[in-house]
Design a protein around this motif. Structure first.
Motif, short mmCIF file in Angstrom:
data_model
loop_
_atom_site.label_atom_id
_atom_site.label_comp_id
_atom_site.label_asym_id
_atom_site.label_seq_id
_atom_site.Cartn_x
_atom_site.Cartn_y
_atom_site.Cartn_z
N ALA A 98 38.19 38.62 53.71
CA ALA A 98 38.44 39.78 53.48
C ALA A 98 39.50 39.02 52.31
CB ALA A 98 38.49 40.85 53.51
N LEU A 99 40.67 38.54 52.84
CA LEU A 99 41.92 38.60 52.29
C LEU A 99 41.70 37.51 51.07
CD1 LEU A 99 44.34 37.50 55.11
CD2 LEU A 99 44.31 39.39 54.17
N ARG A 100 40.59 36.69 51.34
CA ARG A 100 40.45 35.98 49.52
C ARG A 100 39.66 36.92 48.98
NH1 ARG A 100 40.50 30.12 50.03
NH2 ARG A 100 41.31 29.19 52.59
N ALA A 101 38.94 37.59 48.93
CA ALA A 101 38.40 38.30 48.41
C ALA A 101 39.18 39.55 47.45
CB ALA A 101 37.32 39.58 48.96
N PHE A 102 40.25 39.97 48.17
CA PHE A 102 41.44 40.69 48.12
C PHE A 102 42.31 40.41 47.13
CE2 PHE A 102 45.96 42.12 48.65
CZ PHE A 102 45.79 42.90 47.79
N PHE A 103 42.84 39.13 47.64
CA PHE A 103 44.07 38.07 46.73
C PHE A 103 43.08 37.69 45.09
CE2 PHE A 103 46.19 36.83 50.14
CZ PHE A 103 47.40 37.77 50.04
N ILE A 104 41.80 37.95 45.52
CA ILE A 104 40.68 37.12 44.39
C ILE A 104 41.12 38.31 42.92
CG2 ILE A 104 38.69 36.55 42.65
CD1 ILE A 104 38.03 34.77 45.03
N ASP A 105 40.99 39.04 43.86
CA ASP A 105 40.62 41.48 42.97
C ASP A 105 42.15 41.06 41.76
OD1 ASP A 105 39.53 43.19 42.32
OD2 ASP A 105 40.54 44.16 43.29
N GLU A 106 42.76 40.80 43.23
CA GLU A 106 44.49 40.68 42.95
C GLU A 106 45.34 39.68 41.55
OE1 GLU A 106 47.16 43.35 43.47
OE2 GLU A 106 45.09 43.84 43.73
N GLN A 107 43.64 38.37 41.27
CA GLN A 107 44.22 37.92 40.35
C GLN A 107 45.40 37.01 40.97
OE1 GLN A 107 44.98 39.05 36.42
NE2 GLN A 107 42.63 39.16 36.88
N VAL A 108 45.51 36.41 42.18
CA VAL A 108 46.30 35.53 42.60
C VAL A 108 46.45 34.50 43.11
CG1 VAL A 108 48.03 35.24 45.40
CG2 VAL A 108 47.40 37.61 43.63
N PRO A 109 46.76 32.78 42.86
CA PRO A 109 46.30 32.38 43.14
C PRO A 109 46.46 32.09 44.41
CG PRO A 109 48.37 31.81 42.06
CD PRO A 109 47.62 33.12 42.39
N LEU A 110 45.51 31.09 45.21
CA LEU A 110 44.64 30.93 46.60
C LEU A 110 45.13 28.92 46.67
CD1 LEU A 110 42.00 32.40 47.54
CD2 LEU A 110 44.15 33.37 48.35
N GLY A 111 45.63 28.89 47.10
CA GLY A 111 45.73 27.15 47.48
C GLY A 111 46.84 26.93 48.56
#
Length: 230
Positions: A98-111
């Motif tokens: 859920a957090l990954r989907a949220f950050f993707i929607d916010e266009q926040v890069p994960l790394g």
């Protein structure tokens, strides 16, 4: 003269439309008119730490057999530990997804680069059963009741240098997460039919949705940019 004013009005209208289009363009957030916004930081999701206390599904209704199981390696303690591990793994996976989907929607890069912010999640949860009714039909005993969750959720957002940028706690009891369960225990020794595991899975889905609903404003793109721009 009238033709001149018509031309002037048309020109002004065109300029106004252009300005309005530019004002709503993503380019504004990239620095148009001197209002440059800082870049979005990367987010690294740390492994969620979970402490859970949940009901353990029981098979059979022979008390002597259950007591014998409790003293064996495959007894009640082993079953409880296995159920708790499975519950914790499910909760960890659901929250992470859920957090990954949220950050993707916010266009926040994960790394996990050197400059990434670290998001730590901690959950201490207890799920209890409350018996509502018990009926015996002669062939089986039917137990029905409710499930309710309590405990604490906590996140901590840290800068690369270890500084805490944001913390938030949520009382799980305030989220009012409840469910129903049913256990059918047969008198002939047949394995019991227990809906508790399926209900716990539904409860986890509700828990994750309601946690995100409480914390999303703290972790949205604009909030992260503001936290790291100072």
């Amino acid at each position: 003269m009238i033709s001149f004013f018509r031309h002037r009005l048309a020109t002004n209208h065109l300029v106004l439309c252009t300005l309005m289009a530019l004002a709503t363009s993503p380019a504004v957030g990239q620095g148009l008119f001197g209002g440059e916004a800082g870049p979005l930081p990367q987010i690294a999701l740390a492994r969620t730490e979970i402490a859970a206390d949940i009901p353990t599904p029981l098979q059979g209704n022979d008390m002597e057999a259950l007591l014998a199981q409790a003293t064996s390696g495959q007894g009640l303690t082993a079953a409880r530990d296995a159920a708790t591990r499975a519950f914790s793994d499910q909760l960890r996976d659901k929250l992470d997804t859920a957090l990954r989907a949220f950050f993707i929607d916010e266009q926040v890069p994960l790394g996990a680069g050197n400059g990434a912010l670290a998001l730590h999640n901690f959950i201490d949860i207890s799920v209890v059963k409350q018996l509502n009714g018990l009926k015996n039909s002669g062939r089986f005993e039917l137990e029905r009741g409710n499930l309710s969750a309590s405990g604490d959720y906590h996140f901590r957002l840290q800068a690369p240098d270890g500084r805490i940028l944001k913390e938030r706690r949520v009382d799980i009891a305030d989220l009012r997460i409840k469910g129903n369960y049913q256990i059918k225990t047969y008198n002939n020794g047949q394995d019991a039919e227990d809906t508790t595991p399926a209900e716990l899975d539904k409860l986890l889905d509700i828990l994750v949705v309601r946690i995100l609903d409480r914390i999303e404003d703290d972790l949205e793109a604009d909030s992260l940019r503001e936290m790291t721009s100072g």
